[in-house]
Design an enzyme around this catalytic site. Structure first.
Site, PDB file in Angstrom:
ATOM      1  N   THR A 179      29.488-133.971 -52.811  1.00 58.06           N
ATOM      2  CA  THR A 179      30.588-134.485 -53.610  1.00 58.06           C
ATOM      3  C   THR A 179      31.912-133.910 -53.117  1.00 58.06           C
ATOM      4  OG1 THR A 179      29.184-134.759 -55.554  1.00 58.06           O
ATOM      5  CG2 THR A 179      31.527-134.605 -55.949  1.00 58.06           C
TER       6      THR A 179
ATOM      7  N   ASP B  86      25.535-132.255 -47.201  1.00 58.88           N
ATOM      8  CA  ASP B  86      26.658-132.308 -46.260  1.00 58.88           C
ATOM      9  C   ASP B  86      27.919-132.679 -47.039  1.00 58.88           C
ATOM     10  OD1 ASP B  86      28.221-132.381 -44.015  1.00 58.88           O
ATOM     11  OD2 ASP B  86      27.270-134.137 -43.117  1.00 58.88           O
ATOM     12  N   LYS B  87      28.450-131.712 -47.751  1.00 54.13           N
ATOM     13  CA  LYS B  87      29.562-131.965 -48.668  1.00 54.13           C
ATOM     14  C   LYS B  87      30.825-132.452 -47.965  1.00 54.13           C
ATOM     15  CE  LYS B  87      28.069-128.525 -52.093  1.00 54.13           C
ATOM     16  NZ  LYS B  87      28.033-129.349 -53.312  1.00 54.13           N
TER      17      LYS B  87
ATOM     18  N   TYR C 194      16.384-134.584 -50.875  1.00 54.64           N
ATOM     19  CA  TYR C 194      17.203-133.394 -50.652  1.00 54.64           C
ATOM     20  C   TYR C 194      16.299-132.162 -50.628  1.00 54.64           C
ATOM     21  CZ  TYR C 194      21.123-130.054 -51.063  1.00 54.64           C
ATOM     22  OH  TYR C 194      22.020-129.043 -50.851  1.00 54.64           O
TER      23      TYR C 194
ATOM     24  N   GLY D  66      12.857-134.877 -56.750  1.00 52.65           N
ATOM     25  CA  GLY D  66      11.517-134.369 -56.504  1.00 52.65           C
ATOM     26  C   GLY D  66      10.702-135.128 -55.482  1.00 52.65           C
TER      27      GLY D  66
ATOM     28  N   SER E 142      26.870-133.876 -62.574  1.00 53.25           N
ATOM     29  CA  SER E 142      26.588-132.499 -62.167  1.00 53.25           C
ATOM     30  C   SER E 142      26.713-131.579 -63.377  1.00 53.25           C
ATOM     31  CB  SER E 142      27.562-132.045 -61.081  1.00 53.25           C
ATOM     32  OG  SER E 142      27.454-130.649 -60.877  1.00 53.25           O
TER      33      SER E 142
ATOM     34  N   THR F 275      20.481-133.294 -60.868  1.00 56.23           N
ATOM     35  CA  THR F 275      19.631-132.150 -61.211  1.00 56.23           C
ATOM     36  C   THR F 275      19.484-132.004 -62.726  1.00 56.23           C
ATOM     37  OG1 THR F 275      21.562-130.701 -61.103  1.00 56.23           O
ATOM     38  CG2 THR F 275      20.221-130.900 -59.115  1.00 56.23           C
TER      39      THR F 275
END
EC number: 1.3.5.2
Length: 334
Positions: free
Chosen positions: A85, A64-65, A316, A295, A174, A246
């Protein structure tokens, strides 16, 4: 219910599905349709960073940016919600396609590139929400901002979101914004954290309210880099750390889309992120709490993060694959 509609959703383009679901959640959370995702979740209160969380399972940033669906996500029983973000100025992100489901690997690759409507729009949405729970706001820099001016972007965002956040996350990990991960190292990291700490203390006096600062780090750091970063977090008196973002690794993937550029999330990240959490907690000696993410798709994987030393966890990709029932399952078994 989610298991019934998931096959239909997964037949569609990932980003279009994402946008469709956000539209439904933002528009229909006050109607009977919300019964499809509303659920009662057990109370498992925990106090971290001076904040009382109703349970330790949160929604990670990125879903939900623009803070459009806070009320709907709260109906699902999350113990806390992190939005963003967000950047100082709206930006479109990277070219499409930029989001890929790796169903064989229970993973996602994204190279979204901080697409968002800008910090002013996010603040407007937060103010319009009726959510009274714990809200984290994740901040970053615009793609076109030179690396040496990144501090200005983070300070601009911090100043605007501070009155509305329960904690603020500094996203320097990121892989989809050029040069961003360089901010995790050496004098760049110290300079950024020092400036943000000074601003935080000034804002705390202005608003008579202390809002913790949390740093989100990458899983692709060498052990000595994690240890150096931990020392910087301690030196600059950060309030928390999120491990991890990530990964760029593609080890062991089966999907035909495994070669797509971007950050990988989901089951393949599980062990990698847990290892970073263990090392962080050892180096920090539990002086700074860790929020574990990467994960988590079951009670067992959530417990592994907590056993490694995390005080809270976020989901997520596991949430995308399993739906709201994952939250209730994890919380009820902790």
């Amino acid at each position: 219910m989610y298991n019934l509609i998931k096959p239909l959703l997964f037949r569609q383009d990932p980003e279009k599905t994402h946008e469709l679901m956000l539209g439904i959640l933002s528009k229909w959370h006050r109607t009977p349709l919300s019964l499809f995702w509303k659920q009662n979740v057990a109370s498992k209160p925990v106090r971290v960073m001076g904040i009382d969380f109703p349970n330790p399972v949160g929604l990670a940033a990125g879903l939900d940016k623009n803070a459009e669906c806070i009320d709907a996500f709260s109906q699902m029983g999350f113990g806390f919600i992190e939005v963003g973000t967000v950047t100082p100025v709206a930006q479109p992100g990277n070219d499409k396609p930029r989001l890929f489901r790796l169903t064989e690997d229970e993973a996602i690759i994204n190279r979204m590139g901080f697409n968002n409507d800008g910090v002013d729009e996010l603040v407007k949405n937060v103010k319009a929400s009726s959510y009274k729970g714990v809200l984290g706001i994740n901040i970053g820099k615009n793609k076109n901002t030179p690396e040496e001016q990144a501090i200005d972007d983070y300070l601009a965002c911090l100043n605007k979101v501070y009155p509305y956040a329960d904690y603020v996350t500094i996203n320097i990990s990121s892989p989809n914004t050029p040069g961003l991960r360089n901010l995790q190292h050496g004098s760049s990291l110290d300079g950024l954290l020092s400036s943000l700490k000074t601003a935080q203390l000034t804002l705390a006096k202005e608003y008579e309210r202390y809002v913790p600062l949390v740093v989100k780090i990458a899983p692709d750091l060498e052990d000595h880099e994690v240890e150096v970063m931990a020392q910087s977090l301690l030196k600059n008196e950060m309030d928390g750390v999120i491990a991890t973002n990530t990964t760029l690794s593609r080890d062991g993937l089966q999907s035909s889309q495994a070669g797509e550029a971007g950050g990988l999330s989901g089951k393949p990240l599980q062990d990698k992120s847990t290892r970073v959490i263990e090392l962080l907690c050892k180096t920090l000696q539990r002086k700074i709490p860790v929020i574990g993410v990467g994960g988590i798709d079951s009670v067992e994987s959530a417990e592994a993060k907590l056993k490694a030393g995390a005080s809270l966890v976020q989901v997520y990709t596991g949430f995308i694959y399993q739906g709201p029932g994952l939250i209730r399952s994890i919380v009820s078994h902790l």
